[in-house]
Design an enzyme around this catalytic site. Sequence first.
Site: not given
Length: 489
Positions: A329, A436
């Site tokens: 991310c 994630h």
Amino acid sequence: MQAPVLMVVGTASSVGKSTLVTALCRLAYRRGLRVAPFKAQNMSNNAAVTADGKEIARSTAVQAAAAGIAPTVAMNPILIKPEGQRRSQIIVEGRPWQSLTATDFWQRKAQLWSVVTRNLDHLRATYDLVIAEGAGSPVELNLKPGDIVNMRVARYAQAQTILVGDIDRGGIFAQLLGTLMLLEPEERQLITGCIVNRFRGDPSLFADGVTILEERSGLPVLGVIPWLDDLGLPEEDAVALEQPPVAPAHGLIIAVIRLPTIANFDDFDPLAREPGVVVRYIDHPLELTGAAAVILPGVKHTLAARHWLHERGFDNALREFTGAIVGICGGYQLLGERISDPLAVEGSGGEAAGLGLLPIETIFTTAKQTTQTIACAQVPWAGNEPLQGYEIHMGQSYRRGEAPAFLRIIQRGNTPTSADDGCISSDGRVWGCYLHGIFANDTFRRGWLRRLGWQPPTTPVARADPFDRLADHVAAALGPAVLDRLMRR
């Protein structure tokens, strides 16, 4: 008829409220109750994504899993995500509401009480029991006028309320008796008893302490819960990284850079649970010594993290590092060539050169991607199993030239799709993506670790279900009579 509410408040932050609620959710579930967790307001950059693409605190999602149900925004209607520079993004019912300073939030907090009560009422109409969690201490006297998470919730629901203190940090008598003394009389009447948490040693040695607490408070001590190592559950706050568990003296070392406003660091818990793997959180380039890989985690403020890396001397250290480099991310964004925030989405706006380790450019927009995601890795060592995870990000990253994607996304939410995500260097040493939870996929995780030289144990290590292990531990400390009283309908 509305379901009863059992509430857990604590003498301070990090005394074990979230863990106790998790245990109670599993114990209620095992009794056949339809039970749901509830936390009116949470402050954490560790977020989870619900099935309908909304954000709640990761700790609440864990509690829902313990209760055997899917998490929903009703369980955590307000989430505060610190951004740095004394600002936080306020998530209301799963969607970004405002980016505010603490002062601004305090002034606008009152209008959120109706959000709290609406969602709590919904849970009480849907389930047999709601187990609510407070935040910090319920007697921060300067903050009580704006309370929407502690005793105001208990009063609204007329909740049977447990007060928890942490004996491991010391001062358990001042913690519990002082908190009770500062409660208003109508609040104190809701306290059904106290719990002494994290006792090291034989709990019977605290028998005199129990007597003192009961005589001075007029309330029962519901239990003395012994310390339990290696829960196997995600930590809620980054403060947990400041006091890491004792790691083995040797093993495959994976360094995770402890960036400012680090987010979703539970991404790396599955790595830490593998035998022979040491996950080390680092603040300085010299700590890269001996690491087989370095990971740049998610962050709430990418540009601020970029400046921090430069000031700490990580630029050259990472370019000279010969092991594997991974970005998840915000960490993926940092690995690129340029990061731009023309709309000041992160606050001050601006742009900066990235680390230049992947040929990507990131541009921030106001649109926020929050989805549960299924993807396929585009590398042979990852196996053929689809990867389960989730996305939470506001920037979009664009690969330059012929740089290969790392993932192929095949589903977002319930919608099939086909989209590239991430990037991988030509030699396969550096990669990053927005997914994630990627390391929670066993085949992928172990395939990557093998590339780093990890040798799996010849005999698989059996692990008990962490929810049941925790529930058994708490049940033994409280006893059946106390549990019967707490979970009455």
